[in-house]
Design a protein around this motif. Structure first.
Motif, PDB file in Angstrom:
ATOM      1  N   LYS A  31       0.721  -1.097   0.171  1.00  0.00           N
ATOM      2  CA  LYS A  31       0.023   0.162   0.043  1.00  0.00           C
ATOM      3  C   LYS A  31       0.736   1.293   0.122  1.00  0.00           C
ATOM      4  O   LYS A  31       1.959   1.047   0.870  1.00  0.00           O
ATOM      5  CB  LYS A  31      -0.844   0.087   1.146  1.00  0.00           C
ATOM      6  CG  LYS A  31      -1.890  -0.980   1.318  1.00  0.00           C
ATOM      7  CD  LYS A  31      -3.085  -0.925   2.286  1.00  0.00           C
ATOM      8  CE  LYS A  31      -4.041  -2.105   2.358  1.00  0.00           C
ATOM      9  NZ  LYS A  31      -4.831  -2.166   3.609  1.00  0.00           N
ATOM     10  N   LYS A  32       0.400   2.200  -0.750  1.00  0.00           N
ATOM     11  CA  LYS A  32       1.055   3.562  -0.836  1.00  0.00           C
ATOM     12  C   LYS A  32       0.734   4.519   0.176  1.00  0.00           C
ATOM     13  O   LYS A  32      -0.548   4.427   0.844  1.00  0.00           O
ATOM     14  CB  LYS A  32       1.088   4.085  -2.263  1.00  0.00           C
ATOM     15  CG  LYS A  32      -0.330   4.601  -2.649  1.00  0.00           C
ATOM     16  CD  LYS A  32      -0.284   5.391  -3.888  1.00  0.00           C
ATOM     17  CE  LYS A  32      -1.775   5.532  -4.334  1.00  0.00           C
ATOM     18  NZ  LYS A  32      -2.000   6.181  -5.756  1.00  0.00           N
ATOM     19  N   SER A  33       1.560   5.322   0.453  1.00  0.00           N
ATOM     20  CA  SER A  33       1.218   6.557   1.633  1.00  0.00           C
ATOM     21  C   SER A  33       0.473   7.678   1.006  1.00  0.00           C
ATOM     22  O   SER A  33       0.958   8.288  -0.194  1.00  0.00           O
ATOM     23  CB  SER A  33       2.345   6.960   2.136  1.00  0.00           C
ATOM     24  OG  SER A  33       2.253   8.145   3.009  1.00  0.00           O
ATOM     25  N   ILE A  34      -0.726   8.357   1.425  1.00  0.00           N
ATOM     26  CA  ILE A  34      -1.309   9.038   0.718  1.00  0.00           C
ATOM     27  C   ILE A  34      -1.438  10.571   1.959  1.00  0.00           C
ATOM     28  O   ILE A  34      -2.109  11.505   1.694  1.00  0.00           O
ATOM     29  CB  ILE A  34      -2.637   8.876   0.332  1.00  0.00           C
ATOM     30  CG1 ILE A  34      -3.450   8.242   1.350  1.00  0.00           C
ATOM     31  CG2 ILE A  34      -2.686   7.913  -0.970  1.00  0.00           C
ATOM     32  CD1 ILE A  34      -4.786   8.156   1.048  1.00  0.00           C
ATOM     33  N   SER A  35      -0.633  10.150   2.828  1.00  0.00           N
ATOM     34  CA  SER A  35      -0.566  11.413   4.010  1.00  0.00           C
ATOM     35  C   SER A  35      -0.137  12.761   3.187  1.00  0.00           C
ATOM     36  O   SER A  35       0.821  12.882   2.532  1.00  0.00           O
ATOM     37  CB  SER A  35       0.250  10.970   4.939  1.00  0.00           C
ATOM     38  OG  SER A  35       0.309  12.036   5.968  1.00  0.00           O
ATOM     39  N   GLN A  60      -4.758  11.476   7.086  1.00  0.00           N
ATOM     40  CA  GLN A  60      -4.179  12.542   7.158  1.00  0.00           C
ATOM     41  C   GLN A  60      -4.107  13.303   5.740  1.00  0.00           C
ATOM     42  O   GLN A  60      -3.157  14.147   5.435  1.00  0.00           O
ATOM     43  CB  GLN A  60      -2.804  12.598   7.791  1.00  0.00           C
ATOM     44  CG  GLN A  60      -2.819  12.531   9.325  1.00  0.00           C
ATOM     45  CD  GLN A  60      -3.160  10.795   9.581  1.00  0.00           C
ATOM     46  OE1 GLN A  60      -2.176   9.974   8.971  1.00  0.00           O
ATOM     47  NE2 GLN A  60      -4.193  10.206  10.303  1.00  0.00           N
ATOM     48  N   CYS A  61      -5.110  13.218   5.054  1.00  0.00           N
ATOM     49  CA  CYS A  61      -5.144  13.921   3.567  1.00  0.00           C
ATOM     50  C   CYS A  61      -5.672  15.313   4.077  1.00  0.00           C
ATOM     51  O   CYS A  61      -6.408  15.453   4.872  1.00  0.00           O
ATOM     52  CB  CYS A  61      -6.018  13.279   2.779  1.00  0.00           C
ATOM     53  SG  CYS A  61      -5.226  11.718   2.079  1.00  0.00           S
ATOM     54  N   GLY A 165       0.016  11.443  -9.046  1.00  0.00           N
ATOM     55  CA  GLY A 165      -1.300  11.884  -8.629  1.00  0.00           C
ATOM     56  C   GLY A 165      -2.343  10.533  -9.096  1.00  0.00           C
ATOM     57  O   GLY A 165      -1.661   9.379  -9.296  1.00  0.00           O
ATOM     58  N   HIS A 166      -3.469  10.649  -8.816  1.00  0.00           N
ATOM     59  CA  HIS A 166      -4.521   9.409  -8.881  1.00  0.00           C
ATOM     60  C   HIS A 166      -5.883  10.236  -9.402  1.00  0.00           C
ATOM     61  O   HIS A 166      -6.276  10.992  -8.690  1.00  0.00           O
ATOM     62  CB  HIS A 166      -4.616   8.809  -7.707  1.00  0.00           C
ATOM     63  CG  HIS A 166      -4.861   7.477  -7.626  1.00  0.00           C
ATOM     64  ND1 HIS A 166      -4.308   6.184  -7.040  1.00  0.00           N
ATOM     65  CD2 HIS A 166      -5.770   6.671  -8.354  1.00  0.00           C
ATOM     66  CE1 HIS A 166      -4.823   5.247  -7.342  1.00  0.00           C
ATOM     67  NE2 HIS A 166      -5.815   5.546  -8.130  1.00  0.00           N
ATOM     68  N   VAL A 167      -6.356   9.540 -10.271  1.00  0.00           N
ATOM     69  CA  VAL A 167      -7.793   9.777 -10.811  1.00  0.00           C
ATOM     70  C   VAL A 167      -8.797   8.604 -10.565  1.00  0.00           C
ATOM     71  O   VAL A 167      -8.327   7.453 -11.097  1.00  0.00           O
ATOM     72  CB  VAL A 167      -7.797  10.186 -12.240  1.00  0.00           C
ATOM     73  CG1 VAL A 167      -9.070  10.375 -12.617  1.00  0.00           C
ATOM     74  CG2 VAL A 167      -6.849  11.363 -12.544  1.00  0.00           C
ATOM     75  N   VAL A 168      -9.733   8.698  -9.920  1.00  0.00           N
ATOM     76  CA  VAL A 168     -10.685   7.812  -9.616  1.00  0.00           C
ATOM     77  C   VAL A 168     -11.984   8.272  -9.950  1.00  0.00           C
ATOM     78  O   VAL A 168     -12.595   9.064  -9.667  1.00  0.00           O
ATOM     79  CB  VAL A 168     -10.700   7.804  -7.783  1.00  0.00           C
ATOM     80  CG1 VAL A 168     -12.000   6.436  -7.542  1.00  0.00           C
ATOM     81  CG2 VAL A 168      -9.660   7.414  -7.090  1.00  0.00           C
ATOM     82  N   THR A 169     -12.522   7.169 -10.862  1.00  0.00           N
ATOM     83  CA  THR A 169     -13.666   7.436 -11.526  1.00  0.00           C
ATOM     84  C   THR A 169     -14.657   6.470 -10.971  1.00  0.00           C
ATOM     85  O   THR A 169     -14.559   5.176 -10.915  1.00  0.00           O
ATOM     86  CB  THR A 169     -13.486   7.097 -13.033  1.00  0.00           C
ATOM     87  OG1 THR A 169     -12.670   7.828 -13.669  1.00  0.00           O
ATOM     88  CG2 THR A 169     -14.808   7.132 -13.809  1.00  0.00           C
ATOM     89  N   MET A 247     -10.833   2.655  -0.640  1.00  0.00           N
ATOM     90  CA  MET A 247      -9.616   3.062  -0.225  1.00  0.00           C
ATOM     91  C   MET A 247      -8.460   1.898  -0.514  1.00  0.00           C
ATOM     92  O   MET A 247      -7.516   2.185  -0.624  1.00  0.00           O
ATOM     93  CB  MET A 247      -9.984   3.216   1.268  1.00  0.00           C
ATOM     94  CG  MET A 247      -8.535   3.787   2.112  1.00  0.00           C
ATOM     95  SD  MET A 247      -7.791   5.395   1.035  1.00  0.00           S
ATOM     96  CE  MET A 247      -9.262   6.626   1.258  1.00  0.00           C
ATOM     97  N   LYS A 248      -8.841   0.722  -0.105  1.00  0.00           N
ATOM     98  CA  LYS A 248      -7.858  -0.192  -0.311  1.00  0.00           C
ATOM     99  C   LYS A 248      -7.432  -0.383  -1.763  1.00  0.00           C
ATOM    100  O   LYS A 248      -6.475  -0.481  -2.009  1.00  0.00           O
ATOM    101  CB  LYS A 248      -8.477  -1.775   0.157  1.00  0.00           C
ATOM    102  CG  LYS A 248      -7.798  -2.974  -0.276  1.00  0.00           C
ATOM    103  CD  LYS A 248      -8.615  -4.260   0.417  1.00  0.00           C
ATOM    104  CE  LYS A 248      -7.566  -5.306  -0.021  1.00  0.00           C
ATOM    105  NZ  LYS A 248      -8.469  -6.685   0.021  1.00  0.00           N
ATOM    106  N   GLY A 249      -8.457  -0.137  -2.850  1.00  0.00           N
ATOM    107  CA  GLY A 249      -7.880  -0.180  -4.181  1.00  0.00           C
ATOM    108  C   GLY A 249      -7.231   1.008  -4.428  1.00  0.00           C
ATOM    109  O   GLY A 249      -6.238   0.805  -5.351  1.00  0.00           O
ATOM    110  N   VAL A 250      -7.422   2.181  -3.935  1.00  0.00           N
ATOM    111  CA  VAL A 250      -6.583   3.309  -4.255  1.00  0.00           C
ATOM    112  C   VAL A 250      -5.441   3.003  -3.768  1.00  0.00           C
ATOM    113  O   VAL A 250      -4.166   3.365  -4.331  1.00  0.00           O
ATOM    114  CB  VAL A 250      -7.163   4.445  -3.712  1.00  0.00           C
ATOM    115  CG1 VAL A 250      -6.465   5.785  -3.890  1.00  0.00           C
ATOM    116  CG2 VAL A 250      -8.558   4.853  -4.522  1.00  0.00           C
ATOM    117  N   LEU A 251      -5.031   2.508  -2.716  1.00  0.00           N
ATOM    118  CA  LEU A 251      -3.795   2.388  -1.974  1.00  0.00           C
ATOM    119  C   LEU A 251      -2.950   1.603  -2.550  1.00  0.00           C
ATOM    120  O   LEU A 251      -1.799   1.475  -2.421  1.00  0.00           O
ATOM    121  CB  LEU A 251      -3.961   2.157  -0.360  1.00  0.00           C
ATOM    122  CG  LEU A 251      -4.695   3.071   0.386  1.00  0.00           C
ATOM    123  CD1 LEU A 251      -4.739   2.514   1.850  1.00  0.00           C
ATOM    124  CD2 LEU A 251      -3.874   4.496   0.590  1.00  0.00           C
TER     125      LEU A 251
END
Length: 300
Positions: A31-35, A60-61, A165-169, A247-251
């Motif tokens: 999993k990546k960090s998005i803090s 912590q976003c 970055g990340h684009v979530v559709t 969230m699991k999928g994004v991370l």
């Protein structure tokens, strides 16, 4: 001549991919960090948008929250602040391009560069297509797919410059299969899935591998989106449970997030089985929701 060598290579890559997928069933994905990331979520005044905002806040976003409902989006922002995040609420009508562009400029000037964009806002008109008001059909496409273009054009160029970055559709199971009395909705969600796939391919072609993409495809969620949803095999899920899987999928940078995961197998059957068998499959699943049918045959 090269084709004779490339076909065996294709088969080897396919075999390797299946083996890799099998191994990953037993090894948790990293999993990546998005803090500290600046996250913008449209349609965050209720339902999945609100629940996902809380998940980002716990990590912590910094949050930029858009919704057409002032009370709802401000309520979401207050809870995100209570969870320890910074949150900024904006009233935005995602059916209006000018409203999106104007607010996007305000966000960039006053808050900063968005690094995670979640296009979640959506509308639905559960009625037969012949009786659906023209304005409702148009608004369905304006919010469910056209808004994705305007937010992407507003925020993704900076992600591309930074190669980060990340684009979530947020699409739907209705972006892969269909249901009666949701013709406009399913059509718009098919477009959203296509948008995600094409954008993913374009970012790769431009060498922007640091800009990740995910497409969220859930079945029915227990919210006010559609009334009284039910299914024999895949009952409606709570927004909080869906948000955790998002969230699991994004991370883990998952490209296509099917919720529940069993949905992926069902959609595979939908494509592979004969028409008669597919009809029986969906009869078994027995999807139901409140809808309105006002069309009358001219002879009746």
């Amino acid at each position: 001549m090269y084709l004779l060598f490339e076909i065996p290579l294709f088969l080897l890559v396919t075999l390797y991919s299946y083996l890799e997928a099998f191994v990953k069933l037993f090894i948790p994905a990293k999993k990546k960090s998005i803090s500290g990331e600046l996250v913008l979520i449209t349609g965050s005044g209720h339902g999945l948008g609100r629940a996902t905002a809380y998940e980002f806040a716990k990590r912590q976003c910094n949050l930029v929250l858009w919704d057409i409902n002032k009370h709802g989006v401000e309520e979401t922002a207050e809870e995100c602040k209570r969870l320890g995040a910074t949150a900024h609420a904006f009233v935005v009508d995602c059916s209006k391009k000018e409203d999106i562009y104007k607010t996007a400029e305000k966000v960039k000037e006053e808050i900063g560069d968005v690094s995670i964009l979640m296009n979640n806002a959506g509308v639905v008109s559960p009625t037969d297509v012949m009786s659906t008001d023209d304005r409702d059909i148009q608004k369905t496409f304006e919010v469910n797919i056209l808004a994705h273009y305007w937010t992407t054009k507003a925020f993704v160029p900076t992600m591309m410059r930074n190669n980060h970055g990340h684009v979530v559709t947020v699409a739907s199971a209705g972006g892969h299969t269909v249901a009666p009395f949701l013709v406009a909705y399913c059509s718009s969600k098919f477009a959203a899935v296509g948008f995600h796939r094409a954008l993913t391919a374009e970012l790769a072609a431009l060498g922007k591998h640091g800009v990740k993409t995910s497409c969220v495809c859930p079945m029915f969620i227990n919210s006010d989106f559609v009334k009284n949803p039910s299914s024999r095999l895949m009952p409606p899920m709570e927004p909080e449970d869906v948000a955790k899987q998002v969230m699991k999928g994004v991370l883990t940078n998952e490209r296509m997030i099917f919720i529940p995961p069993f949905l992926k197998f069902t959609l595979m059957l939908d494509r592979l089985l004969p028409d008669r068998a597919v009809a029986f499959l969906w009869k078994l699943i027995n999807l139901k929701f409140d809808h309105v049918v006002t069309y009358k045959d001219a002879e009746n």
